[in-house]
Write a protein that holds these residues in place. Structure first.
Motif, PDB file in Angstrom:
ATOM      1  N   ALA A 149      73.240  36.413  61.791  1.00 51.50           N
ATOM      2  CA  ALA A 149      72.966  36.494  63.222  1.00 51.50           C
ATOM      3  C   ALA A 149      71.623  35.849  63.565  1.00 51.50           C
ATOM      4  N   GLY A 150      70.954  35.312  62.561  1.00 53.27           N
ATOM      5  CA  GLY A 150      69.717  34.585  62.823  1.00 53.27           C
ATOM      6  C   GLY A 150      68.457  35.420  62.734  1.00 53.27           C
ATOM      7  N   ILE A 151      68.578  36.644  62.217  1.00 53.85           N
ATOM      8  CA  ILE A 151      67.388  37.479  62.061  1.00 53.85           C
ATOM      9  C   ILE A 151      66.638  37.049  60.802  1.00 53.85           C
ATOM     10  N   ASN A 152      65.331  36.976  60.909  1.00 51.04           N
ATOM     11  CA  ASN A 152      64.532  36.614  59.746  1.00 51.04           C
ATOM     12  C   ASN A 152      64.387  37.848  58.851  1.00 51.04           C
ATOM     13  N   VAL A 153      65.333  37.986  57.922  1.00 51.97           N
ATOM     14  CA  VAL A 153      65.422  39.199  57.106  1.00 51.97           C
ATOM     15  C   VAL A 153      64.157  39.407  56.281  1.00 51.97           C
TER      16      VAL A 153
ATOM     17  N   ARG B 240      64.612  46.410  66.271  1.00 58.72           N
ATOM     18  CA  ARG B 240      66.047  46.124  66.248  1.00 58.72           C
ATOM     19  C   ARG B 240      66.407  45.367  64.966  1.00 58.72           C
ATOM     20  N   SER B 241      65.508  44.485  64.549  1.00 52.28           N
ATOM     21  CA  SER B 241      65.769  43.737  63.315  1.00 52.28           C
ATOM     22  C   SER B 241      65.848  44.684  62.125  1.00 52.28           C
ATOM     23  N   VAL B 242      64.921  45.679  62.086  1.00 47.52           N
ATOM     24  CA  VAL B 242      64.927  46.648  60.988  1.00 47.52           C
ATOM     25  C   VAL B 242      66.274  47.342  60.916  1.00 47.52           C
ATOM     26  N   LEU B 243      66.762  47.798  62.085  1.00 46.79           N
ATOM     27  CA  LEU B 243      68.047  48.491  62.115  1.00 46.79           C
ATOM     28  C   LEU B 243      69.185  47.568  61.684  1.00 46.79           C
ATOM     29  N   ALA B 244      69.142  46.332  62.179  1.00 49.25           N
ATOM     30  CA  ALA B 244      70.219  45.393  61.860  1.00 49.25           C
ATOM     31  C   ALA B 244      70.234  45.061  60.370  1.00 49.25           C
TER      32      ALA B 244
END
Lengths: 312, 316
Positions: free
Chosen positions: B203-207, B188-192
């Motif tokens: 949104a707090g994702i560790n890019v 989901r992080s990859v998509l986001a």
């Protein structure tokens, strides 16, 4: 730190010339006999076609694309040059013009359909190679006499490759960096939206830049067979990597239309010399590609350091 | 249900339709003979494209500009190192797999560090890295062709009722990766990140961690593909990865994954990989010369990408 004393912007634009000078000194030090008219001529012979291919790549990079087909394209031009251009000059010239138009069409397709340039150019590299194989199935053919004569020109005092490189660099530099349309072309890479809002056609700029890339690819292929005197479909396979590496060494940024024609030519010369230098140092040929990669990374690292100073 | 809407939501169907058409054209030309063998061969060869294609898909999905050009070099290095290490001994295969994945982790880390530290576009970072990796492979392999361990060769070429075992494993693996992409935090992080890096970060994702994992994943799959391919083709060769540069990117685009990032299509990878293989088979069957085959392969790939990839226009 260094940045405190030297203007980073100036340092960055001096980097290609600096790395070229350092390499030249290193070569003269390890092999003093190269410090002659004949030595320089021999070492830099192949710099002319590589510099032309690097400029072709630079035009594409200016509009934020990358051309992975320039190597096979130069190979195709070499094949046409050694066959049609020699036997039926008019047909040969028409074919080369057609190649340039195809290049411009490739730019149009990339722009109109918003396609990734690496996929389209990789696909086209198959097409160029395929046509080249059809034109000249086995290595051979003959280069036209005037190309051979031009490439083996003896200029007094300064070796021909150096004269040619200076002329090419200055002409392209003036056209791209100081003409008003040159600014638009670079702007199309720097801020496409602004250029479009100002009423310039982005489609046209992309087609012109790809067309120019095709034109310089043609020049590169012709100068190459002037040296080799015969053609081969695979003669320039490595030029794709050389041209990208040369453009990077020459200070091209991959976003924002920041390029330098003089830098690109210097980058190509540096790359050609690096090959000779590695041989003088008795580095195994296995590591030639790796050494080029290492040089690239080193230059990019230096530039990252300089940019850090620029931001502050 | 509206047919157009149904098809529109499932871009991968197009690659399978194209595959079926190419297969039908080939079989029609041969008069119905060899249709089964062609499919078996297609599955056996497509699996390698699928493995590297999935890695490339994750990379491309993390956003515009992200692409891994070091896949061919990584395959060559992994093939050269592992065949030499295993030295035709079956009991060394496990170690070989570990080393292949380890090489992948190393290359992936290197790629990411170049992108991060030098702040250069991934295209240039992975290309520069691939020079070094390729050189290492040349210097290490010395062009020697060492046979793979018999067990590995058997596994990679085994078939059950015309279905290659490796391809069957590959289908399971594809399903797993599909679940990873759609259901796990990482996927989901990859998509986001691919949809909007800044929004993902807010949104707090560790890019950065997501990008790091993605480049490592791609290189690990390339390493694994190098090992399997050297088993399949009876030894490694230095240029065995060459064709996977175009293939890995082409299958992602043809399979319906968005080049702009943020939208991936897992089943499409299979359809596109089979399509690419069958396309070459068809041209061979038709008796096209080498030059013509190259031209048509290039043109058809560009045509398909023009039709498939141009869907969402000029988002910026």
């Amino acid at each position: 730190m260094l940045q405190r004393f030297v203007n980073p912007r100036l340092l960055r634009s001096a980097l290609p010339a600096l790395s070229f000078a350092i390499l030249l000194v290193a070569i003269f030090y390890t092999q003093p006999r190269t410090m002659s008219y004949f030595g320089l001529n021999l070492m830099l012979q192949y710099a002319v076609p590589i510099a032309l291919a690097t400029l072709a790549q630079m035009f594409v990079i200016t509009v934020n694309d990358l051309d992975l087909s320039i190597g096979p394209f130069v190979g195709l031009v070499a094949c046409i040059g050694a066959t049609f251009l020699y036997e039926t000059p008019l047909l040969g010239i028409l074919m080369l013009l057609g190649c340039i138009l195809l290049y411009a069409a490739m730019g149009a397709l990339i722009h109109l359909r918003n396609l990734p340039s690496i996929v389209v150019t990789l696909g086209m590299s198959f097409v160029w190679l395929g046509i080249a194989v059809l034109v000249l199935p086995t290595p051979g053919g003959k280069a036209p006499e005037y190309l051979k004569a031009l490439m083996s020109l003896q200029v007094p005092l300064v070796p021909f490759p150096i004269v040619a490189a200076i002329v090419i660099a200055v002409v392209v530099h003036v056209a791209l960096m100081y003409s008003s349309y040159g600014v638009v072309l670079r702007g199309a890479g720097g801020n496409p939206r602004a250029v479009a809002r100002a009423g310039w056609s982005l489609l046209k700029t992309k087609m012109i830049m790809f067309g120019l890339a095709g034109f310089f690819g043609v020049l590169s292929g012709l100068s190459l067979i002037g040296l080799t005197t015969s053609g081969d479909a695979h003669i320039a396979d490595r030029y794709t990597l050389y041209s990208i590496a040369g453009a990077i060494l020459g200070g091209a940024e991959f976003v924002g239309g920041r390029v330098s024609p003089v830098g690109a030519v210097l980058g190509a010369l540096t790359l050609t010399l690096a090959g000779s230098f590695l041989i003088f140092l008795r580095v195994s040929p296995d590591w030639q590609i790796g050494a080029q990669g290492a040089i690239l990374i080193l230059v990019l690292a230096l530039r990252a350091l300089i940019s850090r100073g620029e931001v502050r | 249900m509206n047919v157009v809407a149904f098809l529109g939501g499932r871009a991968w169907i197009w690659s399978f339709i194209a595959t079926a058409l190419v297969w039908l054209a080939t079989v029609a030309f041969t008069g119905g003979t060899g249709g089964g063998q062609i499919l078996t061969a297609a599955l056996s060869f497509a699996i390698f494209t699928v493995i590297v294609g999935i890695g490339q898909m994750f990379v491309i999905t993390t956003g515009p500009g992200n692409v891994d050009l070091s896949i061919p070099a990584t395959m060559a290095l992994s093939g050269a190192v592992t065949t030499k290490l295993m030295d035709t001994q079956n009991e060394m295969i496990a170690l070989g797999v570990v080393v292949a994945l380890g090489i992948g982790i190393g290359v992936g880390l290197g790629n990411y560090l170049l992108i991060r530290l030098l702040r250069i576009p991934p295209i240039i970072a992975t290309l520069s890295a691939s020079f070094l990796v390729q050189s290492t492979a040349i210097a290490y392999g010395r062009g020697l062709r060492i046979k793979p361990p018999p067990l590995l060769a058997d596994f990679t070429t085994a078939q059950v009722a015309g279905v290659p075992v490796l391809a069957a494993c590959g289908i399971v693996f594809t399903v797993v990766m599909g679940v990873v992409l759609a259901r796990t935090l990482y996927g989901r992080s990859v998509l986001a990140v691919g949809q909007n890096m800044r929004a993902a970060w807010l949104a707090g994702i560790n890019v950065e961690r997501t990008r790091l994992f993605t480049y490592v994943l791609s290189a690990m799959l390339a390493g694994l593909a190098g090992l399997l391919l050297s088993g399949f083709s009876g030894g490694s060769s230095l240029n065995m990865g060459e064709e996977y540069l175009l293939a890995s990117i082409a299958v992602v685009v043809i399979g319906g994954t968005s080049v702009a990032g943020g939208r991936a299509n897992v089943p499409g990878i299979w359809g596109a990989a089979l399509f690419l293989y069958l396309l070459v088979t068809m041209l061979n069957t038709f008796g096209a010369s080498a030059g013509l085959r190259l031209i048509l392969t290039g043109l058809i790939i560009i045509a398909v990408i023009t039709l498939a990839g141009g869907g969402e226009q000029q988002k910026r």
